[in-house]
Design a protein around this motif. Sequence first.
Motif: not given
Length: 214
Positions: A94-100, A157-178
């Motif tokens: 649920a990123d800082k811009n969690c839309d519909q 955790l947000f920062t760690a995922v974005k850095e490893q996946m080389e993402m700049e945009n929102s993580l909304a709509q992305h999923l992870i299996i833990v």
Amino acid sequence: MNTSTHQQPPKQPQQQSNRKAVIVVSLLFALFVVPYTYVLYIYKTGEIPTTGSTEKGVFFKPFIEMNNESYTDISDEIWTPEKLQKKWSILNFADKNCDQQCLETIFNTQQVISSLTRNKGKVEHIILIHPMLEIGEDLQTIINLKTNVHAIRNEALFTAVKEQMEMENSLAQHLIIVDPEARFLLFYTPENSLQEVLRDIKRLLKASVSGYSS
């Protein structure tokens, strides 16, 4: 001089049946044993082979572990990964811009877990909420729908995922299996269907029965 030739006897039905059995066993080994051996290897060694994967998600290299981080739930109480009870989990952002669309992804993930029927109690649902997001009524309603939901906050955790996946945009709509050790194992983008996530979590649950869980 005997000029007669010796002809090979025709194959007996038993020989043909044995050949078919070998083919079936080989196919079953390729479809089931190899993938389970693959995830078992990952779990036990913490290393990811370069070949052999049929999962639709992208493996984290290296794993991101939740164990050594500090978390709070939406009531500002301390939350620890032990609350996951060594179960598999599916994590939403649920990123800082969690839309519909973000809300729909979180809701649909709950439906994926519910569709596991008798195995749904073996999978927890984590919603990682950005510290800057103010939880609205819609998100709160989704969180309250199920008892296996863990709504937590941790900016690192947000920062760690974005850095490893080389993402700049929102993580909304992305999923992870833990995995049961609270390690981020597989990462899914909006291009992945929920059916692909469902297929992978089913396979991992079966692997757990075969000895994946410690």
